[in-house]
Design a protein around this motif. Structure first.
Motif, mmCIF file in Angstrom:
data_model
loop_
_atom_site.group_PDB
_atom_site.id
_atom_site.type_symbol
_atom_site.label_atom_id
_atom_site.label_comp_id
_atom_site.label_asym_id
_atom_site.label_seq_id
_atom_site.Cartn_x
_atom_site.Cartn_y
_atom_site.Cartn_z
ATOM 1 N N ALA A 1 33.122 135.247 60.844
ATOM 2 C CA ALA A 1 32.918 134.566 61.724
ATOM 3 C C ALA A 1 31.525 134.136 61.733
ATOM 4 O O ALA A 1 30.748 134.724 61.253
ATOM 5 C CB ALA A 1 32.961 135.100 63.194
ATOM 6 N N LEU A 2 31.167 132.834 62.185
ATOM 7 C CA LEU A 2 30.081 132.190 62.086
ATOM 8 C C LEU A 2 29.152 132.736 63.490
ATOM 9 O O LEU A 2 27.928 133.131 63.307
ATOM 10 C CB LEU A 2 30.170 130.718 62.289
ATOM 11 N N ASP A 3 29.727 133.005 64.306
ATOM 12 C CA ASP A 3 29.015 133.605 65.538
ATOM 13 C C ASP A 3 29.059 135.102 65.513
ATOM 14 O O ASP A 3 30.082 135.708 65.492
ATOM 15 C CB ASP A 3 29.620 132.926 66.851
ATOM 16 N N ALA A 4 27.748 135.586 65.869
ATOM 17 C CA ALA A 4 27.642 137.175 65.933
ATOM 18 C C ALA A 4 28.429 137.576 67.008
ATOM 19 O O ALA A 4 28.699 138.852 67.142
ATOM 20 C CB ALA A 4 26.322 137.534 66.137
ATOM 21 N N GLY A 5 28.887 136.943 68.224
ATOM 22 C CA GLY A 5 29.491 137.447 69.251
ATOM 23 C C GLY A 5 31.080 137.388 68.823
ATOM 24 O O GLY A 5 31.885 138.089 69.908
ATOM 25 N N THR A 6 31.510 136.990 67.777
ATOM 26 C CA THR A 6 32.917 137.103 67.644
ATOM 27 C C THR A 6 33.259 138.432 66.856
ATOM 28 O O THR A 6 32.515 138.847 65.859
ATOM 29 C CB THR A 6 33.337 135.985 66.760
ATOM 30 N N GLN A 7 34.185 139.164 67.505
ATOM 31 C CA GLN A 7 34.606 140.558 67.189
ATOM 32 C C GLN A 7 36.145 140.736 66.882
ATOM 33 O O GLN A 7 36.794 139.813 67.425
ATOM 34 C CB GLN A 7 34.148 141.551 68.267
ATOM 35 N N VAL A 8 36.527 141.439 66.117
ATOM 36 C CA VAL A 8 37.806 141.730 65.777
ATOM 37 C C VAL A 8 38.149 143.187 65.978
ATOM 38 O O VAL A 8 37.305 144.006 65.762
ATOM 39 C CB VAL A 8 38.393 141.153 64.581
ATOM 40 N N VAL A 9 39.371 143.550 66.267
ATOM 41 C CA VAL A 9 39.899 144.893 66.207
ATOM 42 C C VAL A 9 41.166 144.792 65.321
ATOM 43 O O VAL A 9 41.973 143.877 65.277
ATOM 44 C CB VAL A 9 40.391 145.432 67.377
ATOM 45 N N ASP A 10 41.219 145.844 64.217
ATOM 46 C CA ASP A 10 42.416 145.950 63.117
ATOM 47 C C ASP A 10 43.122 146.977 63.614
ATOM 48 O O ASP A 10 42.865 148.145 63.933
ATOM 49 C CB ASP A 10 41.586 146.374 61.929
ATOM 50 N N LEU A 11 44.354 146.290 64.165
ATOM 51 C CA LEU A 11 45.317 147.071 64.827
ATOM 52 C C LEU A 11 45.984 148.353 64.000
ATOM 53 O O LEU A 11 46.488 149.232 64.480
ATOM 54 C CB LEU A 11 46.261 146.117 65.727
ATOM 55 N N GLY A 12 45.831 147.980 62.644
ATOM 56 C CA GLY A 12 46.299 149.073 61.942
ATOM 57 C C GLY A 12 45.525 150.426 61.504
ATOM 58 O O GLY A 12 45.859 151.148 60.992
ATOM 59 N N GLN A 13 44.192 150.205 62.288
ATOM 60 C CA GLN A 13 43.398 151.056 62.030
ATOM 61 C C GLN A 13 43.096 151.940 63.300
ATOM 62 O O GLN A 13 42.351 152.955 63.583
ATOM 63 C CB GLN A 13 41.896 150.720 61.669
ATOM 64 N N ARG A 14 44.144 151.663 64.414
ATOM 65 C CA ARG A 14 43.860 152.226 65.742
ATOM 66 C C ARG A 14 44.739 153.664 65.803
ATOM 67 O O ARG A 14 45.777 153.369 65.292
ATOM 68 C CB ARG A 14 44.480 151.403 66.666
#
Length: 170
Positions: free
Chosen positions: A157-170
């Motif tokens: 992502a270009l914006d530092a505020g964009t976050q993701v969660v990898d659901l395979g790692q939960r």
């Protein structure tokens, strides 16, 4: 004024007819600082805001509403926005963008965590690999909630505020 939520709280699926609820929730999240930086007119007239109120289950969108005595206390929704109309937390067409709103008077009671957990569980059950969102660094309470759920900065992502969660790692 804070209202204590008891066992009367219900969680239900978000419905296509909940447009006005999403409009109010989007306005609330856009103005998270407690002052109106964005108006309903801004929300309604600018596509980069208004697409957050366009809930379409047929494209895979899903969400939940927390209610207490028939009143919405919070809402979480995940939209599959695409590159032609990306959201602030856009990563790719196959990654839904999550929005979360807990209304004033109901915060700090676990409603946000419960809604977030339910949305991530629903995404995982639907075979979604990742979920994204956008959060301002200054929004410390939200940032902590998302970090606790496993969200991290999206490297693509270009914006530092964009976050993701990898659901395979939960």
């Amino acid at each position: 004024m804070r209202t204590a939520v008891t066992g009367e709280q219900q969680i239900r699926a978000l419905r296509r007819t909940d447009h006005e609820l999403l409009r109010v929730a989007t306005h609330t999240t856009m103005n998270w600082r407690g002052r109106e930086s964005f108006t309903y007119r801004d929300l309604d007239s600018q596509p980069h805001f208004s697409h957050y109120t366009d809930f379409r289950p047929q494209r895979g969108d899903f969400g939940f509403v927390a209610e207490y005595r028939g009143n919405a206390t919070g809402v979480v929704w995940c939209l599959f926005l695409d590159a032609s109309s990306p959201g602030y937390g856009y990563v790719s067409d196959d990654v839904p963008e999550l929005s979360l709103c807990v209304f004033s008077g109901y915060r700090r009671q676990g409603i946000g965590a419960r809604l977030l957990g339910g949305a991530l569980e629903a995404a995982q059950q639907a075979g979604v690999a990742r979920v994204s969102l956008s959060v301002a660094a200054e929004n410390v309470a939200a940032s902590r909630l998302y970090a606790a759920a496993g969200f991290r900065r999206a490297p693509e992502a270009l914006d530092a505020g964009t976050q993701v969660v990898d659901l395979g790692q939960r």
